[in-house]
Motif scaffolding. Structure first.
Motif, PDB file in Angstrom:
ATOM      1  N   UNK A 122       1.009  -1.216   0.067  1.00 23.95           N
ATOM      2  CA  UNK A 122      -0.128  -0.211  -0.083  1.00 23.95           C
ATOM      3  C   UNK A 122       1.547   1.556  -0.341  1.00 23.95           C
ATOM      4  N   UNK A 123       0.796   1.905  -0.845  1.00 24.81           N
ATOM      5  CA  UNK A 123       1.766   3.107  -1.143  1.00 24.81           C
ATOM      6  C   UNK A 123       2.458   3.885  -2.347  1.00 24.81           C
ATOM      7  N   UNK A 124       2.616   3.043  -3.055  1.00 22.59           N
ATOM      8  CA  UNK A 124       3.079   3.088  -4.208  1.00 22.59           C
ATOM      9  C   UNK A 124       5.122   2.971  -3.681  1.00 22.59           C
ATOM     10  N   UNK A 125       5.653   4.520  -4.216  1.00 22.45           N
ATOM     11  CA  UNK A 125       6.864   4.818  -4.668  1.00 22.45           C
ATOM     12  C   UNK A 125       7.066   3.919  -2.599  1.00 22.45           C
ATOM     13  N   UNK A 126       5.874   5.036  -1.895  1.00 20.66           N
ATOM     14  CA  UNK A 126       7.009   4.857  -1.024  1.00 20.66           C
ATOM     15  C   UNK A 126       6.023   3.569   0.299  1.00 20.66           C
ATOM     16  N   UNK A 127       6.029   2.926   0.059  1.00 16.62           N
ATOM     17  CA  UNK A 127       4.450   1.668   1.104  1.00 16.62           C
ATOM     18  C   UNK A 127       4.689   2.506   2.375  1.00 16.62           C
ATOM     19  N   UNK A 128       2.789   2.353   2.803  1.00 13.99           N
ATOM     20  CA  UNK A 128       2.868   2.279   4.555  1.00 13.99           C
ATOM     21  C   UNK A 128       2.557   1.563   5.150  1.00 13.99           C
ATOM     22  N   UNK A 129       2.667   0.594   4.458  1.00 15.44           N
ATOM     23  CA  UNK A 129       2.021  -0.690   5.103  1.00 15.44           C
ATOM     24  C   UNK A 129       1.589  -1.757   3.410  1.00 15.44           C
ATOM     25  N   UNK A 130       0.656  -2.499   3.801  1.00 19.36           N
ATOM     26  CA  UNK A 130       0.471  -3.541   2.807  1.00 19.36           C
ATOM     27  C   UNK A 130      -0.960  -4.419   2.919  1.00 19.36           C
ATOM     28  N   UNK A 131      -1.272  -5.548   1.856  1.00 19.38           N
ATOM     29  CA  UNK A 131      -2.435  -6.723   2.203  1.00 19.38           C
ATOM     30  C   UNK A 131      -1.695  -7.838   1.998  1.00 19.38           C
ATOM     31  N   UNK A 132      -2.347  -8.778   3.003  1.00 24.82           N
ATOM     32  CA  UNK A 132      -2.290  -9.992   2.658  1.00 24.82           C
ATOM     33  C   UNK A 132      -3.511 -11.243   2.226  1.00 24.82           C
ATOM     34  N   UNK A 133      -3.748 -11.118   1.237  1.00 29.73           N
ATOM     35  CA  UNK A 133      -4.246 -12.414   0.901  1.00 29.73           C
ATOM     36  C   UNK A 133      -3.739 -14.063   0.960  1.00 29.73           C
ATOM     37  N   UNK A 134      -4.476 -14.788   1.543  1.00 31.43           N
ATOM     38  CA  UNK A 134      -4.138 -16.273   2.011  1.00 31.43           C
ATOM     39  C   UNK A 134      -5.207 -17.457   1.527  1.00 31.43           C
ATOM     40  N   UNK A 135      -4.673 -18.786   1.217  1.00 34.06           N
ATOM     41  CA  UNK A 135      -5.540 -19.580   0.670  1.00 34.06           C
ATOM     42  C   UNK A 135      -4.847 -20.996   1.929  1.00 34.06           C
ATOM     43  N   UNK A 136      -5.569 -21.815   1.605  1.00 28.82           N
ATOM     44  CA  UNK A 136      -5.192 -23.109   2.178  1.00 28.82           C
ATOM     45  C   UNK A 136      -4.799 -24.095   1.900  1.00 28.82           C
TER      46      UNK A 136
END
Length: 376
Positions: A122-136
């Motif tokens: 999250x945040x393009x060139x200067x990320x401030x975070x992230x979203x993770x998607x997970x599968x079992x």
């Protein structure tokens, strides 16, 4: 497949559309996180999601929605987790099977269900975070699925940046004009980026509804910026129409507008526009716009130097009479009574929300104060 006669499940497209509209109206970072928590998993069809915030050299897992516990509340060195990897490289990481990726810190996954991961910064060139998607189980997501998660991350970054900039405006009156220009530029670029991602992800035909919503939001912002920079007056009908345009659905008329030609001061246009947007956002979440066939009638009139704007909802979910006013009505009260020096009547009638905003034709509210209220 749904049984005949049942209500169809929300599609990834409709979930993304709804999430973008909600993110556009987010008032704080906590709102952005909650929107991601409640939409990302449904959109991706995965077994879990996590929202991660960058905290210096650490990755802080601040929220999650999953079939089993992940890492909510924990912090890990950025060099020792996939989210830190994605933020450091400023790109989306796709891991179809964690057993095949030597850089994955496997000891962190032994007690979880996770076997496959997609992590978008999250945040393009200067990320401030992230979203993770997970599968079992091992899973290789399609390019369109990856791009949908990236589009959601891009919209989240825009929303967080808007919140930050508006907050800065409220405490830096001496630089308000420069901050507004920066906000305008960033919002314009963000809308263009989100529209491009959606088109790439969903194809021309499927993306029409989403891109139409994004374009409507962009037009509304551009209209107010342009009109308020050139004149002190704004046509009331134009203001209302532009504020509700992101919430109109293609091929349907859910808003009924009625009222004479009226011009209001530019100082009044900002808080009134925010109030109309707040009512529309609430209607999308809980009221008439959340139900198929629900409508909103908006009318206005002028008498003895005062203007009255009436908002009436019909055909929404069953109304619980006596329900306590929520955060939205609190914001409406501050906008109307403090910034517009007006009067607000907001109630839940059996048929839906009824709200009346009354204010004098002219007043001396400060534009910076309006933005301060919006950031609260």
């Amino acid at each position: 497949m749904a049984d005949s006669g049942s209500v169809p499940a929300a599609t990834p497209l409709s979930v993304l559309t709804h999430a973008i509209a909600r993110l556009a109206g987010a008032r704080g970072a906590e709102d952005v996180v909650e929107i991601l928590r409640t939409t990302a998993r449904r959109m991706m069809g995965c077994q879990g999601i996590a929202v991660i915030r960058k905290d210096a050299d650490l990755c802080h897992y601040i929220e999650e929605d999953a079939i089993g516990a992940l890492w909510k509340g924990q912090k890990f060195p950025a060099s020792a987790c996939v989210s830190g990897w994605a933020m450091a490289e400023r790109r989306t990481i796709v891991i179809p099977d964690i057993d095949d990726e030597p850089r994955v810190p496997h000891e962190l996954y032994h007690s979880t269900f996770v076997r496959a991961i997609v992590m978008a910064p999250i945040g393009g060139d200067k990320p401030i975070g992230a979203i993770g998607a997970y599968w079992a189980m091992p899973y290789a997501p399609s390019r369109s699925e990856v791009e949908m998660l990236e589009a959601l991350a891009s919209a989240a970054a825009t929303a967080i940046e808007n919140v930050r900039l508006i907050a800065a405006l409220s405490t830096a009156l001496d630089t308000a004009e420069l901050a507004r220009d920066e906000l305008r530029h960033r919002v314009k670029n963000a809308y263009m980026g989100a529209e491009s991602l959606v088109r790439m992800s969903l194809g021309r035909q499927a993306s029409e509804e989403v891109t139409g919503r994004i374009q409507a939001l962009s037009r509304a912002q551009a209209f107010l910026d342009d009109r308020l920079s050139k004149t002190s007056g704004v046509d009331l009908r134009d203001l209302v129409a532009l504020q509700i345009s992101p919430y109109r659905l293609a091929g349907s008329e859910r808003f009924l507008l009625d009222g004479p030609a009226l011009t209001i001061d530019g100082e009044l246009a900002l808080p009134l526009g925010l109030a109309i947007n707040e009512l529309a956002t609430n209607a999308l979440k809980h009221g008439a716009l959340s139900a198929e066939g629900g409508t909103v009638a908006i009318s206005w009139s002028r008498m003895a130097g005062r203007i009255a704007v009436l908002w009436q909802e019909r055909g929404g979910p069953p109304v619980v009479i006596g329900r306590r006013a929520g955060e939205g009505s609190g914001l409406l009260s501050r906008l109307v009574e403090r910034q517009m020096r007006g009067r607000l009547e907001h109630r839940l009638a059996p048929e839906g929300v009824v709200c009346t905003i009354r204010f004098a034709v002219a007043h001396e509210a400060a534009t910076a104060d309006v933005l301060s209220v919006a950031a609260q």
